[in-house]
Enzyme design. Sequence first.
Site, PDB file in Angstrom:
ATOM      1  CG  HIS A   1      35.325  37.717  30.593  1.00  0.00           C
ATOM      2  ND1 HIS A   1      35.790  37.577  31.968  1.00  0.00           N
ATOM      3  CD2 HIS A   1      34.567  38.836  30.780  1.00  0.00           C
ATOM      4  CE1 HIS A   1      35.081  37.814  32.373  1.00  0.00           C
ATOM      5  NE2 HIS A   1      34.674  39.585  32.406  1.00  0.00           N
TER       6      HIS A   1
ATOM      7  CG  HIS B   1      38.198  42.900  36.497  1.00  0.00           C
ATOM      8  ND1 HIS B   1      37.477  42.743  37.810  1.00  0.00           N
ATOM      9  CD2 HIS B   1      36.648  42.716  36.110  1.00  0.00           C
ATOM     10  CE1 HIS B   1      36.222  42.142  38.048  1.00  0.00           C
ATOM     11  NE2 HIS B   1      35.638  42.342  37.119  1.00  0.00           N
TER      12      HIS B   1
END
Length: 293
Positions: A40, A82
Amino acid sequence: MHARAVAATTTALLGACLLAPSSPAHAAGDGTRPPTVIAHRGASAYAPENTLAAVDKAAELGIRWVENDVQRTKDGELVVLHDDSLRRTTDVEEVFPDRAPWKVKDFTAAEIARLDAGSWFGPAWAGARVPTLEQYVRRVERHHQKLLLEIKNPALYPGIERQTLKVLANEGWLDRRHVAHRLVVQSFSADSVRTVHELKPAVKTGFLGTPPVAELPAYAAFSDQINPSHGSLSTGYVSAVRAVTGPHGKPLEVFTWTVDDAERARQVAGYGVDGIITNKPDVVRGAVRGAGE
């Protein structure tokens, strides 16, 4: 990705597809193969997220799949980050103190390239930079890894789907080998996933969320994966997803996120998921007895 509520697909989107037939039930997770392990934002428990260092760390751990997030700068460059703000993972407040709220879309690529994207994580990572998408995929390619690419906040960046596919094409990632085995494009936006599918039908796609079972055939018209938060999963839901045939004639897959402890990894593996997205890919791999390919 954040564990957050995902907006429902528009009535028009679903209405066109809800009557699509599903395939016969597919038995997910027969125990013969462990789920794929996906790092991730790279191996983000061990290196600053979404940096080249996090890709390198995943490779060092022997992890074949990495996940990232794509946003767009003021001057149209795609960068791997992100948040839609630079504040959390860079020193933007120091470098540009008068530019609050420090949104990615308000900074040029050259300005973002000046920022330190590693010191927040630890002194050893000082000087790490926010990579462009080109830089990121080149690093993934260098390690012979595979990419789960998330189009982040597409409503903020009209046309980002076409632009992302153009970058991937320019970098050689839309050839048969990459498309067949090494690339998935996902988003929390059903419209964005559908756009990717319409622009490049060969590309494998994933929807981030947990649609109601009755609506799964609608999503299966344009998405190969349904990728929910691990907290929303059950054996029954995974089985229901796998019972529906996706746009490439195969049962829909389930990649779940974000699982970092061994016990939970074993539990969701038992549900029959196809992949587990994790900040600690070594821990999850050990728990499920090896990463899938």
